[in-house]
Scaffold this active site. Sequence first.
Site, PDB file in Angstrom:
ATOM      1  N   SER A   4       1.477  39.625 -11.836  1.00 12.98           N
ATOM      2  CA  SER A   4       1.309  38.294 -11.362  1.00 12.98           C
ATOM      3  C   SER A   4       1.355  37.282 -12.819  1.00 12.98           C
ATOM      4  O   SER A   4       1.101  37.957 -13.752  1.00 12.98           O
ATOM      5  CB  SER A   4       0.153  37.784 -10.639  1.00 12.98           C
ATOM      6  OG  SER A   4      -1.084  38.430 -11.309  1.00 12.98           O
ATOM      7  N   HIS A   5       1.702  36.207 -12.663  1.00 15.76           N
ATOM      8  CA  HIS A   5       1.555  35.065 -13.640  1.00 15.76           C
ATOM      9  C   HIS A   5       2.530  35.640 -14.815  1.00 15.76           C
ATOM     10  O   HIS A   5       2.345  35.228 -16.118  1.00 15.76           O
ATOM     11  CB  HIS A   5       0.102  35.005 -14.314  1.00 15.76           C
ATOM     12  CG  HIS A   5      -0.967  34.610 -13.343  1.00 15.76           C
ATOM     13  ND1 HIS A   5      -0.867  33.625 -12.372  1.00 15.76           N
ATOM     14  CD2 HIS A   5      -2.094  35.353 -13.003  1.00 15.76           C
ATOM     15  CE1 HIS A   5      -2.143  33.433 -11.818  1.00 15.76           C
ATOM     16  NE2 HIS A   5      -2.788  34.669 -12.107  1.00 15.76           N
ATOM     17  N   ILE A   8       4.685  41.049 -17.679  1.00 18.55           N
ATOM     18  CA  ILE A   8       5.549  42.223 -18.008  1.00 18.55           C
ATOM     19  C   ILE A   8       4.956  43.473 -18.663  1.00 18.55           C
ATOM     20  O   ILE A   8       4.310  42.977 -19.724  1.00 18.55           O
ATOM     21  CB  ILE A   8       6.889  41.744 -18.539  1.00 18.55           C
ATOM     22  CG1 ILE A   8       7.683  40.685 -17.720  1.00 18.55           C
ATOM     23  CG2 ILE A   8       7.878  43.100 -18.654  1.00 18.55           C
ATOM     24  CD1 ILE A   8       8.919  40.236 -18.082  1.00 18.55           C
ATOM     25  N   LYS A  22       1.350  45.128 -22.597  1.00 15.17           N
ATOM     26  CA  LYS A  22       1.363  44.003 -21.498  1.00 15.17           C
ATOM     27  C   LYS A  22       1.608  42.640 -22.047  1.00 15.17           C
ATOM     28  O   LYS A  22       0.724  42.059 -22.896  1.00 15.17           O
ATOM     29  CB  LYS A  22      -0.062  43.928 -20.627  1.00 15.17           C
ATOM     30  CG  LYS A  22      -0.226  43.209 -19.625  1.00 15.17           C
ATOM     31  CD  LYS A  22      -1.537  43.550 -18.699  1.00 15.17           C
ATOM     32  CE  LYS A  22      -1.495  42.772 -17.531  1.00 15.17           C
ATOM     33  NZ  LYS A  22      -2.776  43.053 -16.734  1.00 15.17           N
ATOM     34  N   ASP A 116      -9.842  42.656  -7.561  1.00 16.01           N
ATOM     35  CA  ASP A 116      -8.266  43.330  -7.033  1.00 16.01           C
ATOM     36  C   ASP A 116      -8.163  44.550  -7.010  1.00 16.01           C
ATOM     37  O   ASP A 116      -7.243  44.989  -7.747  1.00 16.01           O
ATOM     38  CB  ASP A 116      -7.394  42.367  -8.180  1.00 16.01           C
ATOM     39  CG  ASP A 116      -5.966  42.360  -7.353  1.00 16.01           C
ATOM     40  OD1 ASP A 116      -6.006  42.464  -6.178  1.00 16.01           O
ATOM     41  OD2 ASP A 116      -5.181  42.214  -8.170  1.00 16.01           O
ATOM     42  N   ASN A 121      -3.396  49.214  -8.937  1.00 15.63           N
ATOM     43  CA  ASN A 121      -4.445  48.869  -9.840  1.00 15.63           C
ATOM     44  C   ASN A 121      -5.096  50.033 -10.166  1.00 15.63           C
ATOM     45  O   ASN A 121      -6.146  49.982 -11.171  1.00 15.63           O
ATOM     46  CB  ASN A 121      -5.143  47.594  -9.781  1.00 15.63           C
ATOM     47  CG  ASN A 121      -4.557  46.336  -9.898  1.00 15.63           C
ATOM     48  OD1 ASN A 121      -3.349  46.383 -10.327  1.00 15.63           O
ATOM     49  ND2 ASN A 121      -4.983  45.160  -9.315  1.00 15.63           N
TER      50      ASN A 121
END
Length: 452
Positions: A4-5, A8, A22, A116, A121
């Site tokens: 998200s956001h 990559i 990341k 989350d 995850n």
Amino acid sequence: GYGSHGTIVYKGTFEGRDVAVKRLLLDFYDIAHHEVSLLQESDDHPNVIRYYCKEQCDRFLYIALELCPASLYDLVERGSTFQYADLLTTLHPSKILYQIVAGLHHLHSMKIVHRDIKPQNILIAPSKHKKFSKKDGVIQQTSSVRVLISDFGLCKKLEGDSSSFHNTTNNAGGTIGWRAPELLSSSVPPSPDGNNNNIESVWTSVDRLNDNSFTSSSTGSEYDNGQPRRVTKAIDIFSAGCLFYYVLSGGDHPFGDRYSREINILKGVYELSKLDGMGEEGIEAKDLIMRMIERDPKKRPKAEIVMLHPYFWSPSKRLGFLQDASDRFEIEERDPPSPLLQRLEQGAVDIIGPDWYKRIDRIVVENLGKYRKYDGSRVRDLLRALRNKKHHYQDLPDHVKRSLGEIPDGFLFYFTSRFPQLMLHVYYVIAESETLKDESMFRHYFELPGEV
């Protein structure tokens, strides 16, 4: 990979080791630095992703993290076709689930709520330590894996002595289908009679969402009955309960398919039927999951209580517990029966049937009758029979030993396969007594190692 956001993830190197890099957009500066801060604070645990360093360049922030070959989602969804499928075969599901909740316990002890928890995850990596086993006289190296919690972008740090935080439109978080009901119910307009008759209105255009990756940043109203809505660490326990069933069922979700999950979560409608064919293990797993996905967050167990559940106990620990319980019940007043014995015998027919002798082999029945009379209608007597055969196992005739099985695994299975509710029944009789579980003979069953 993508997150998200605008995140990559690349493969890179740092100080000679392979790492995951990341890349986060600086447009989301607060989120990026919030994640780095929590990673630095919480990564000193084998079940939390390791953080190495960060660098800022142009419009991006780069974070170097421990490299893991797969996520739990990869292994469950792609199965044997996945190149790292052998990782999953090295661990019993209970070992995977225990590591997940151990990581959560660590985060919660630091007042960090993940917010989350989902299969994507949870990462899988080879263990840092080599293990060896001996088979047929030959020492072999055995592979083992570590299960790690990752992605701290939505984590919330609880302030000071607070045990909860405001669930507002700016910080709700969570992923469609994995969010606790208290994160959703603020979107449901209350009806005059107090029932959520308008529950269907919360489910809009979810069919357009990719359930595998969509993460929400809003759940609607930030007030509950005129007061700011507050949520607790229990939201992680709910998500972990869903994750437990996902692993044990091979990819199913307790609240159904991705189109109906959130409505079912709000209604408290779930299905755990995939556990029904797993015997005693399935009964214990179902009990644990039902408690973790309880609609009322106050009724969900804390992470440490989850870790102490009998589902995670070894056969020797289970057998020792039943033996200790039998010894403790024997000193209770029988005529009239003490409150503890009355509690033990509540619902006895559901636990052992009208006469437990009828579930025991003739060989064992005959051996039992040589030494003592037992009442086939009482749980206490069944526990005593188990305890006595375990205590005098070496003195038993060979044909009785063969019938009962080897200690601990076979012997325990002999009884739990015939009385699959017995373990949980005895456990809760003791666990729900504050004085009893604090007695020296039981205390170690209800305290985590290192926290005694």
